[in-house]
Motif scaffolding. Structure first.
Motif, PDB file in Angstrom:
ATOM      1  N   LYS A   1       0.793  -1.296   0.394  1.00 18.79           N
ATOM      2  CA  LYS A   1      -0.241   0.028   0.101  1.00 18.79           C
ATOM      3  C   LYS A   1       0.817   1.468  -0.204  1.00 18.79           C
ATOM      4  O   LYS A   1       1.900   1.210   0.086  1.00 18.79           O
ATOM      5  CB  LYS A   1      -1.267  -0.186   1.664  1.00 18.79           C
ATOM      6  N   PHE A   2       0.538   2.689  -0.023  1.00 15.77           N
ATOM      7  CA  PHE A   2       1.259   3.899  -0.773  1.00 15.77           C
ATOM      8  C   PHE A   2       0.086   4.615  -0.110  1.00 15.77           C
ATOM      9  O   PHE A   2      -1.335   4.351  -0.219  1.00 15.77           O
ATOM     10  CB  PHE A   2       1.838   3.379  -1.971  1.00 15.77           C
ATOM     11  N   THR A   3       0.186   5.809   0.734  1.00 13.02           N
ATOM     12  CA  THR A   3      -0.474   6.794   0.923  1.00 13.02           C
ATOM     13  C   THR A   3      -0.544   7.932  -0.341  1.00 13.02           C
ATOM     14  O   THR A   3       0.199   8.638  -0.548  1.00 13.02           O
ATOM     15  CB  THR A   3       0.438   7.749   1.784  1.00 13.02           C
ATOM     16  N   VAL A   4      -1.626   8.100  -1.004  1.00 11.72           N
ATOM     17  CA  VAL A   4      -2.154   9.226  -2.181  1.00 11.72           C
ATOM     18  C   VAL A   4      -2.754   9.776  -1.257  1.00 11.72           C
ATOM     19  O   VAL A   4      -4.430   9.529  -1.138  1.00 11.72           O
ATOM     20  CB  VAL A   4      -2.470   8.689  -3.566  1.00 11.72           C
ATOM     21  N   LYS A   5      -2.659  11.458  -1.910  1.00  5.11           N
ATOM     22  CA  LYS A   5      -3.759  12.352  -1.348  1.00  5.11           C
ATOM     23  C   LYS A   5      -4.135  12.300   0.938  1.00  5.11           C
ATOM     24  O   LYS A   5      -4.899  12.220   0.791  1.00  5.11           O
ATOM     25  CB  LYS A   5      -4.381  12.752  -2.279  1.00  5.11           C
ATOM     26  N   GLY A   6      -3.493  11.934   1.166  1.00  6.07           N
ATOM     27  CA  GLY A   6      -4.099  11.237   2.258  1.00  6.07           C
ATOM     28  C   GLY A   6      -4.421   9.920   2.581  1.00  6.07           C
ATOM     29  O   GLY A   6      -5.090   9.841   4.185  1.00  6.07           O
ATOM     30  N   ASP A   7      -4.711   8.709   1.760  1.00  8.66           N
ATOM     31  CA  ASP A   7      -5.109   7.858   1.889  1.00  8.66           C
ATOM     32  C   ASP A   7      -4.510   6.473   1.594  1.00  8.66           C
ATOM     33  O   ASP A   7      -3.612   6.740   0.762  1.00  8.66           O
ATOM     34  CB  ASP A   7      -6.303   7.610   1.177  1.00  8.66           C
ATOM     35  N   ARG A   8      -4.582   5.799   2.264  1.00  9.23           N
ATOM     36  CA  ARG A   8      -2.971   4.348   2.173  1.00  9.23           C
ATOM     37  C   ARG A   8      -4.362   3.968   1.129  1.00  9.23           C
ATOM     38  O   ARG A   8      -5.457   2.749   1.472  1.00  9.23           O
ATOM     39  CB  ARG A   8      -3.176   3.750   3.554  1.00  9.23           C
ATOM     40  N   VAL A   9      -3.693   3.741   0.393  1.00  6.57           N
ATOM     41  CA  VAL A   9      -4.615   2.546  -1.137  1.00  6.57           C
ATOM     42  C   VAL A   9      -3.531   1.275  -0.820  1.00  6.57           C
ATOM     43  O   VAL A   9      -2.559   1.141  -1.635  1.00  6.57           O
ATOM     44  CB  VAL A   9      -4.997   3.622  -2.391  1.00  6.57           C
ATOM     45  N   SER A  10      -4.522   0.194  -2.077  1.00  6.00           N
ATOM     46  CA  SER A  10      -3.003  -0.930  -3.039  1.00  6.00           C
ATOM     47  C   SER A  10      -2.940  -0.505  -4.011  1.00  6.00           C
ATOM     48  O   SER A  10      -3.730   0.161  -4.863  1.00  6.00           O
ATOM     49  CB  SER A  10      -3.891  -1.553  -3.023  1.00  6.00           C
ATOM     50  N   THR A  11      -1.501  -0.287  -4.158  1.00  2.48           N
ATOM     51  CA  THR A  11      -1.026  -0.393  -5.174  1.00  2.48           C
ATOM     52  C   THR A  11      -0.839  -1.582  -5.724  1.00  2.48           C
ATOM     53  O   THR A  11      -1.351  -1.694  -7.406  1.00  2.48           O
ATOM     54  CB  THR A  11       0.765  -0.552  -5.577  1.00  2.48           C
ATOM     55  N   ASN A  12      -2.233  -2.455  -6.011  1.00  2.00           N
ATOM     56  CA  ASN A  12      -2.145  -3.649  -6.389  1.00  2.00           C
ATOM     57  C   ASN A  12      -0.845  -3.948  -7.444  1.00  2.00           C
ATOM     58  O   ASN A  12      -0.465  -4.903  -8.016  1.00  2.00           O
ATOM     59  CB  ASN A  12      -3.225  -3.772  -7.743  1.00  2.00           C
ATOM     60  N   ARG A  13       0.543  -3.856  -6.528  1.00  2.00           N
ATOM     61  CA  ARG A  13       2.077  -4.654  -6.633  1.00  2.00           C
ATOM     62  C   ARG A  13       2.217  -5.611  -5.968  1.00  2.00           C
ATOM     63  O   ARG A  13       2.401  -5.286  -4.669  1.00  2.00           O
ATOM     64  CB  ARG A  13       2.298  -3.728  -7.223  1.00  2.00           C
ATOM     65  N   ARG A  14       2.516  -6.921  -5.514  1.00  2.00           N
ATOM     66  CA  ARG A  14       3.363  -7.192  -4.605  1.00  2.00           C
ATOM     67  C   ARG A  14       4.349  -6.522  -3.672  1.00  2.00           C
ATOM     68  O   ARG A  14       4.805  -7.231  -3.324  1.00  2.00           O
ATOM     69  CB  ARG A  14       3.392  -8.759  -5.173  1.00  2.00           C
ATOM     70  N   LYS A  15       5.879  -6.522  -5.134  1.00  2.00           N
ATOM     71  CA  LYS A  15       6.759  -5.534  -4.622  1.00  2.00           C
ATOM     72  C   LYS A  15       6.563  -3.755  -5.328  1.00  2.00           C
ATOM     73  O   LYS A  15       6.930  -3.546  -6.296  1.00  2.00           O
ATOM     74  CB  LYS A  15       8.117  -6.610  -5.644  1.00  2.00           C
ATOM     75  N   PHE A  16       6.012  -3.408  -4.528  1.00  2.00           N
ATOM     76  CA  PHE A  16       6.788  -1.633  -5.035  1.00  2.00           C
ATOM     77  C   PHE A  16       7.115  -1.708  -3.393  1.00  2.00           C
ATOM     78  O   PHE A  16       7.135  -1.779  -2.484  1.00  2.00           O
ATOM     79  CB  PHE A  16       5.509  -1.654  -4.514  1.00  2.00           C
ATOM     80  N   GLY A  17       9.021  -0.690  -3.716  1.00  2.00           N
ATOM     81  CA  GLY A  17       9.509  -0.194  -2.943  1.00  2.00           C
ATOM     82  C   GLY A  17       9.140   1.105  -1.771  1.00  2.00           C
ATOM     83  O   GLY A  17       7.875   1.125  -1.373  1.00  2.00           O
ATOM     84  N   VAL A  18       9.840   2.232  -2.966  1.00  2.00           N
ATOM     85  CA  VAL A  18       9.910   3.877  -1.515  1.00  2.00           C
ATOM     86  C   VAL A  18       9.818   4.640  -3.128  1.00  2.00           C
ATOM     87  O   VAL A  18      10.433   4.309  -4.311  1.00  2.00           O
ATOM     88  CB  VAL A  18      10.474   3.970  -1.007  1.00  2.00           C
ATOM     89  N   VAL A  19       8.772   5.816  -2.639  1.00  2.00           N
ATOM     90  CA  VAL A  19       9.257   6.746  -3.467  1.00  2.00           C
ATOM     91  C   VAL A  19       9.866   7.874  -3.088  1.00  2.00           C
ATOM     92  O   VAL A  19       8.987   8.924  -1.830  1.00  2.00           O
ATOM     93  CB  VAL A  19       7.356   7.457  -4.077  1.00  2.00           C
ATOM     94  N   VAL A  20      10.317   8.387  -2.976  1.00  2.00           N
ATOM     95  CA  VAL A  20      12.053   9.484  -3.340  1.00  2.00           C
ATOM     96  C   VAL A  20      11.422  10.726  -3.954  1.00  2.00           C
ATOM     97  O   VAL A  20      12.090  11.076  -5.129  1.00  2.00           O
ATOM     98  CB  VAL A  20      13.077   9.098  -3.330  1.00  2.00           C
ATOM     99  N   GLY A  21      10.906  12.361  -3.260  1.00  2.00           N
ATOM    100  CA  GLY A  21      11.129  13.326  -3.784  1.00  2.00           C
ATOM    101  C   GLY A  21      12.503  13.591  -3.884  1.00  2.00           C
ATOM    102  O   GLY A  21      13.618  13.549  -3.061  1.00  2.00           O
ATOM    103  N   ASP A  22      12.370  14.749  -5.118  1.00  2.00           N
ATOM    104  CA  ASP A  22      13.212  15.282  -5.226  1.00  2.00           C
ATOM    105  C   ASP A  22      14.362  15.784  -4.069  1.00  2.00           C
ATOM    106  O   ASP A  22      14.274  16.716  -3.557  1.00  2.00           O
ATOM    107  CB  ASP A  22      13.588  16.972  -6.068  1.00  2.00           C
ATOM    108  N   GLY A  23      15.981  15.791  -3.318  1.00  2.00           N
ATOM    109  CA  GLY A  23      16.734  16.738  -3.081  1.00  2.00           C
ATOM    110  C   GLY A  23      16.766  15.744  -1.863  1.00  2.00           C
ATOM    111  O   GLY A  23      17.110  15.900  -0.614  1.00  2.00           O
TER     112      GLY A  23
END
Length: 393
Positions: free
Chosen positions: A340-362
């Motif tokens: 699961k991943f947070t999108v606009k404040g809600d924790r939602v499923s990515t529908n992916r068994r493998k998913f790591g991290v999302v990292v913003g600039d800098g």
């Protein structure tokens, strides 16, 4: 026929990647997302591209300029993000005769776009399992008979795919009233065209709306494979080859070949010795992958650095990110469930068994940082050496 490409949006669902780069300009294989759409229009025969821009507009203008692949490019500013019809209406002064409209954050199969340009008026559609999330088309004997936006009880499973060929008369119908969502919807324009013209449904074999970070990964998985065949023989490499050729293309000669590719390492990127780059990985210009690093099925954006002895899997790293030595990304839950991943404040499923991290600039990690699956690090976020990060920051 002129083609209007909508590229004004910020992309709030894909944050933090869009904090300084508009979503249509995020990287997909060897070019920005919107460039795939523009290329599709050019290949279909567009004689002018009109880009509707707004958020971080100069980024779009710098990439496309006044001419792209020999086709003139014009720009229209959408001052307020008030819906798709509002966006097309912003380009109204550039329109004369029939025109096409495509979303700059969508990917389309080329054959359907080719047909769209010859079947005007027409609308692209694709069969989906859950049509309630889309505009839904009804057809009869090869003609579109109705369109309804996100119905509770869909009449068909044929979803509107956001690509249209409009007759010249449609330029007079773009100023539609706001919907219940407060947006001026292009589907209202389509409905009027359906009432007065015979509209052809053009069915897509493959289509993708790139709205959330894991969909950017999926987009790269799709387009990296096509890029591998189309660009074979150029200096950009599909994974680091050995020997002197690797050094000329910015890949150290000892970097290992990807096992299942197609990895795409852009010119000017650096891959250190004993690095292992695999899956549909994109390493952009100026990015650095250090000694004995493993990168799997990830996007490493421009000028990002992954220091030695690190592992990055199924992740998206923004520009100027710096992973300290020994940073490890976990991309699989212990219970083997979808991440699961947070999108606009809600924790939602990515529908992916493998998913790591999302990292913003800098953002920067300290040495030996451990990052858990589905984690978001915001722009300029930091971690301390040896830290285990389990919550977004």
């Amino acid at each position: 026929m002129k083609a209007v490409v909508l590229a004004a949006g910020e992309g709030t669902r894909i944050r933090p990647l869009s904090a300084s780069v508009p979503k249509p300009m995020l990287p997909v294989a060897d070019r920005p997302l919107a460039a795939h759409t523009v290329d599709a229009a050019v290949d279909a025969g567009a004689d002018e591209i009109i880009l509707v821009i707004g958020y971080e507009a100069e980024t779009v203008e710098e990439h496309f300029g006044s001419e792209y692949r020999g086709v003139p490019v014009s720009y229209a500013i959408q001052e307020e993000q008030a819906g798709t019809a509002h966006a097309v209406n912003a380009a109204g002064e550039h329109l004369e005769g029939p025109f096409a409209v495509l979303n700059g954050d969508n990917l389309y199969d080329q054959a359907a776009i080719d047909r769209l340009f010859t079947e005007c008026p027409a609308v692209c559609a694709i069969e989906v399992e859950e049509p309630r999330n889309y505009g839904v088309l009804s057809t009869n004997d090869g003609v579109v008979t109705d369109i309804v936006e996100k119905p509770a009880d869909p009449p068909t499973n044929l979803a509107n795919a956001g690509a249209y060929a409009f007759p010249a008369e449609a330029t007079e119908w773009l100023d539609v009233p706001a919907s219940e969502r407060g947006e001026h919807e292009i589907t209202d324009v389509v409905a009027k065209v359906i009432d007065q013209f015979t509209v052809t449904p053009v069915t897509l074999e493959r289509w993708m709306d790139v709205g959330r970070p894991w969909e950017l990964l999926e987009a790269n998985e799709w387009k990296a494979r096509r890029t591998r065949g189309a660009r074979r023989g150029r200096r950009e490499r599909r994974g680091p080859p050995g020997g002197q050729r690797g050094r000329r293309s910015g890949c150290d000669g000892q970097a290992r070949r990807p096992d299942r590719g197609p990895a795409l390492i852009r010119s000017g990127a650096t891959v250190g010795p004993n690095a292992y780059v695999r899956g549909a990985t994109l390493i952009e210009e100026g990015a650095t992958v250090g000694n004995a690093v493993e990168v799997k099925n990830s996007v490493i954006s421009r000028d990002a650095s992954v220091s030695h002895l690190s592992y990055v899997g199924d992740s998206v790293l923004g520009r100027d990110v710096n992973f300290g030595a020994g940073t490890t990304v976990a991309n699989l839950r212990h219970d083997d469930g979808d991440v699961k991943f947070t999108v606009k404040g809600d924790r939602v499923s990515t529908n992916r068994r493998k998913f790591g991290v999302v990292v913003g600039d800098g953002a920067k990690t300290g040495i030996n940082t451990s990052l858990t699956p589905g984690l978001k690090l915001d722009t300029d976020a930091t971690t301390t050496p040896g830290e285990v990060v389990e919550r977004d920051r």
